[in-house]
Design an enzyme around this catalytic site. Structure first.
Site, mmCIF file in Angstrom:
data_model
loop_
_atom_site.group_PDB
_atom_site.id
_atom_site.type_symbol
_atom_site.label_atom_id
_atom_site.label_comp_id
_atom_site.label_asym_id
_atom_site.label_seq_id
_atom_site.Cartn_x
_atom_site.Cartn_y
_atom_site.Cartn_z
ATOM 1 N N HIS A 179 27.407 21.066 -113.746
ATOM 2 C CA HIS A 179 27.647 20.936 -115.181
ATOM 3 C C HIS A 179 28.477 19.688 -115.473
ATOM 4 O O HIS A 179 29.357 19.319 -114.679
ATOM 5 C CB HIS A 179 28.438 22.133 -115.710
ATOM 6 C CG HIS A 179 27.722 23.435 -115.666
ATOM 7 N ND1 HIS A 179 26.463 23.629 -116.196
ATOM 8 C CD2 HIS A 179 28.104 24.644 -115.173
ATOM 9 C CE1 HIS A 179 26.106 24.897 -116.028
ATOM 10 N NE2 HIS A 179 27.080 25.533 -115.402
ATOM 11 N N HIS A 211 26.027 35.566 -118.839
ATOM 12 C CA HIS A 211 26.192 35.739 -117.392
ATOM 13 C C HIS A 211 27.608 36.150 -117.034
ATOM 14 O O HIS A 211 28.557 35.916 -117.790
ATOM 15 C CB HIS A 211 25.830 34.457 -116.629
ATOM 16 C CG HIS A 211 26.796 33.323 -116.815
ATOM 17 N ND1 HIS A 211 26.635 32.346 -117.771
ATOM 18 C CD2 HIS A 211 27.947 32.990 -116.148
ATOM 19 C CE1 HIS A 211 27.628 31.469 -117.693
ATOM 20 N NE2 HIS A 211 28.442 31.846 -116.717
ATOM 21 N N HIS A 250 34.583 34.491 -114.431
ATOM 22 C CA HIS A 250 34.554 34.444 -115.893
ATOM 23 C C HIS A 250 33.262 35.070 -116.401
ATOM 24 O O HIS A 250 32.366 35.392 -115.622
ATOM 25 C CB HIS A 250 34.677 33.005 -116.408
ATOM 26 C CG HIS A 250 33.533 32.108 -116.006
ATOM 27 N ND1 HIS A 250 33.560 31.333 -114.857
ATOM 28 C CD2 HIS A 250 32.319 31.878 -116.571
ATOM 29 C CE1 HIS A 250 32.423 30.670 -114.755
ATOM 30 N NE2 HIS A 250 31.653 30.977 -115.779
ATOM 31 N N HIS A 292 38.029 27.747 -117.238
ATOM 32 C CA HIS A 292 37.762 28.761 -118.265
ATOM 33 C C HIS A 292 37.856 30.143 -117.640
ATOM 34 O O HIS A 292 37.524 30.353 -116.476
ATOM 35 C CB HIS A 292 36.420 28.559 -118.962
ATOM 36 C CG HIS A 292 35.200 28.545 -118.090
ATOM 37 N ND1 HIS A 292 35.154 27.971 -116.843
ATOM 38 C CD2 HIS A 292 33.953 29.033 -118.303
ATOM 39 C CE1 HIS A 292 33.948 28.097 -116.327
ATOM 40 N NE2 HIS A 292 33.206 28.753 -117.184
ATOM 41 N N GLU A 352 26.117 34.076 -111.953
ATOM 42 C CA GLU A 352 26.338 32.700 -111.522
ATOM 43 C C GLU A 352 27.153 32.678 -110.240
ATOM 44 O O GLU A 352 28.108 33.428 -110.089
ATOM 45 C CB GLU A 352 27.095 31.922 -112.604
ATOM 46 C CG GLU A 352 27.410 30.480 -112.225
ATOM 47 C CD GLU A 352 28.298 29.760 -113.238
ATOM 48 O OE1 GLU A 352 28.243 28.532 -113.286
ATOM 49 O OE2 GLU A 352 29.042 30.450 -113.977
#
Length: 307
Positions: free
Chosen positions: A246, A214, A152, A199, A265
């Site tokens: 997270h 990112h 993503h 996501h 990431e």
């Protein structure tokens, strides 16, 4: 799955092309798949089947040029272009072959200032495994950090509310999670999915348009994320946050910078939502927990540094 399928490619600007090639090939462990006459270098993750997902070019300013999502087929591409035009969004067609191994792309600019593309065709090059009785991995999966796929992007820009309407009403995405601003009403950050993933793209409200926070690369396990951290340290890669978890998306992560200052990431985990799930809301007081669940901390670099 129909309609928009998944993130397909992103083009990133770097300062020193060959230094960046060495970084993405030897440290991050992407597979180089080609170079074109525009000076671009193409990569894919080891387990991706299509020719490319990550493209870099040399420039004087780091950041993102554009990103693309793959759609089911040419008929879907034509319909989505018509739907975008009917919604009031001007589109243009990039010809087949403008990018290596990639068919026609429908291009348009989002209210946040980002250039987005949809495309249906890209040459399949496989993942180095056979389609009959394949093994679970190959040598490329052990080279460098070796992520599984481009997962993503998180993008910063103004008017994310208008982006949300386009993604929900035209492109068929659904809102998985959101962060409310201090007033308890304004949506400051959005996590949207076109699939079963937690996501496929995310947006944060920001005054400057077209900014990259990112690009995220999927790892198979928490152990692989920790191994990525070891490789980053061995190669003196500058790390922003992590290893941590997270609250938002439940993802386990390390954020770091490429040699040009583009954040990337290494990510794993998260839950698997469906379109009928109720959106998860984080209020501003709990946003530190959403960002860094163990430390409950808002990292200034994470919130302010973009390219």
């Amino acid at each position: 799955m129909t309609g928009v399928l998944r993130p397909g490619h992103v083009q990133i600007r770097v300062f020193d092309l060959e230094e960046s090639v060495r970084f993405y090939r030897d440290v991050l462990g992407l597979v180089e798949t080609g170079r074109d006459d525009k000076g671009r270098v193409y990569f894919k993750c080891w387990d991706e089947r299509d020719h490319n997902s990550y493209i870099i070019r040399q420039a004087e300013e780091a950041g993102i040029d554009f990103f693309g999502f793959k759609v089911l087929n040419v008929e879907t591409l034509d319909k989505l272009e018509a739907d975008l035009n009917e919604y009031g969004i001007e589109t243009s067609r990039m010809p087949a072959g403008d990018m290596l191994a990639t068919g026609e792309r429908v291009r348009f600019t989002l209210p946040t200032g980002h250039i987005m593309e949809l495309y249906a065709e890209k040459s399949a090059v496989g993942n180095g495994l056979t389609n009959a009785n394949p093994g679970p991995w190959n040598a490329a999966s052990e080279h460098g950090i070796a992520p599984v796929r481009l997962d993503h992007m998180l993008l910063y820009g103004p008017n994310v509310a208008a982006n949300k309407k386009i993604f929900e009403e035209v492109l068929g995405f659904f809102l998985v999670e959101r962060v409310l601003a201090e007033d308890g009403e304004f949506e400051a950050a959005l996590w949207l999915s076109c699939s079963h993933k937690v996501h496929d793209i995310a947006f944060v409200e920001h005054p400057e348009p077209g900014k990259l926070h990112h690009c995220s690369f999927l790892m198979e396990s928490w152990e692989k994320v920790l191994r990525a951290g070891d490789i980053m340290s061995m190669n003196e890669v500058s790390v922003d946050i992590g290893p941590t978890r997270h609250g938002i998306t439940r993802g386990c992560t390390i954020y770091a910078w490429d040699p040009s200052g583009n954040r990337f990431e290494t990510f794993m985990g998260g839950y698997q939502p469906y379109p009928d799930y109720e959106t998860i809301t984080w209020d501003w007081d709990h946003f530190p927990q959403g960002l860094d669940y163990p430390q409950r901390k808002l990292h200034e670099s994470f919130l302010t540094i973009v390219t």
